[in-house]
Enzyme design. Structure first.
Site: not given
Length: 366
Positions: A14, A108-109
């Site tokens: 993350d 983003d993850e």
């Protein structure tokens, strides 16, 4: 621990305050300062906040004017999703150096299954550390990671030592970890459900574990069985690298509320154009058009229509959305309009997979 179930080595990576961190990286003048990606003012909304801004209580989905009150020095930056997507691709390429089993959740993850990996490294914790170091050195951003036996626990763990940290929950630690966990930390337990659990005396994983499956079914419906299993470390969802996009959308929040359908048509045309651009860029098309209407009192309404053929053309999307707008009278003045296309031509009917049981010993180290 239910060791007759598949045990994998899963990493959840993350990125730390991704959008804001990219802006700070690209503009050195923003480093160390409270930054909010999104719009300020009474109509704006915060999409992401830097850690400097979060210290003041600024967070995503917060109204821009409230964020400014909490942090008078807050700097608002317009989002640049093309740049975020570019950086995300760089990060993802690092993931693929270790495994092909990468399941992105967003820009983003992502989940990585490193049970068997390209480097032959038996330690998922060391792999996670190496990945985070490479992201910092090659991209210039920090990332946090969670490592455990399944996606559910790995995702919870990645939030433990943020920013720029990681946490490993080994197989023999899983049950104790979940029992001590605040119920609000359970992925899949939202604010409303957490309040309901509090009212029923469920504050920790241990409290949840003491409730029977019948009790949870009766009080939490279809989710009851899910809660019963996850608190026992049972979560069999695999890392799926071929996650299929289910829909594509665009929306706009207006600086002034709109009260007439006539005034909304120009806005809808621009939104339809943006949806069409994204569809064509992704080389997909869809059959179901959904019009999203958020009224001035923040109530939300959706209206949908499914066509007999796949579409991606702006004019067809606009005309369908226009029909939906005139479908019934508006309840109030409107602050937001959105158009989404679903039932895409990328969706596949998956055949059920035969589940296999794997026996794993406690020596299975992370």
């Amino acid at each position: 621990m239910p060791f007759d179930l598949p045990i994998r080595k899963i990493i959840h990576v993350d990125m730390d305050a991704f959008y804001a961190s990219v802006e700070q990286m690209d503009n050195p003048l923003l480093k160390g300062k409270p930054v909010a990606v999104g719009g300020g003012g009474k109509r704006g909304v915060v999409s992401a906040a830097s850690y400097e801004a979060r210290k003041f209580g600024v967070k995503s989905a917060m109204a821009g004017n409230l964020a400014s009150k909490l942090c008078p020095e807050l700097i608002f930056v317009r989002p640049n999703f093309e740049r975020y997507s570019e950086i995300s691709k760089q990060i993802r390429s690092i993931f693929f150096d270790y495994t092909d089993l990468v399941e992105p959740l967003s820009l983003d993850e992502a989940y990585l299954d490193v049970t068997e990996n390209k480097n032959g490294n038996p330690s998922a914790s060391l792999i996670a550390k190496e990945i985070r170091t490479r992201i910092l050195n090659e991209v210039g951003l920090t990332a946090s990671a969670g490592i455990s036996i399944n996606k559910f626990i790995a995702k919870i763990a990645s939030d433990y030592n943020k920013p720029n940290g990681q946490k490993t929950v080994n197989p023999e630690e899983v049950l104790e970890f979940l029992e001590q966990l605040d119920i609000r930390k359970f992925y899949g337990v939202g604010k409303v459900t957490a309040e309901k659990m509090y009212q029923k005396g469920i504050f920790t994983g241990l409290d949840l574990k003491q409730k029977s499956i019948d009790y949870l079914d009766a009080n939490f419906g279809k989710s009851g069985r899910y809660y019963y299993h996850i608190v026992r470390g049972i979560h069999t969802s695999e890392v799926k690298p071929d996650r299929t996009r289910k829909s594509l959308a665009a929306e706009r929040t207006f600086s002034e509320n709109l009260s007439s359908e006539v005034f909304m048509l120009e806005k809808l045309e621009h939104i339809a154009e943006e949806v069409s651009r994204r569809l064509n860029k992704s080389k997909v098309a869809g059959k179901t058009v959904t019009l999203k209407i958020k009224y001035s009192d923040f109530t939300l309404q959706t209206r949908s229509k499914t066509l007999k053929f796949f579409i991606s053309d702006k004019s067809v999307i606009f005309e369908t959305a226009k029909d939906l707008l005139y479908q019934e009278k508006l309840n109030n003045s409107v602050r937001l309009l959105g158009i989404s296309l679903s039932n895409l031509n990328t969706e596949k009917k998956e055949k059920p997979k035969e589940k296999k049981s794997v026996s794993v010993q406690l020596e299975f180290k992370f």
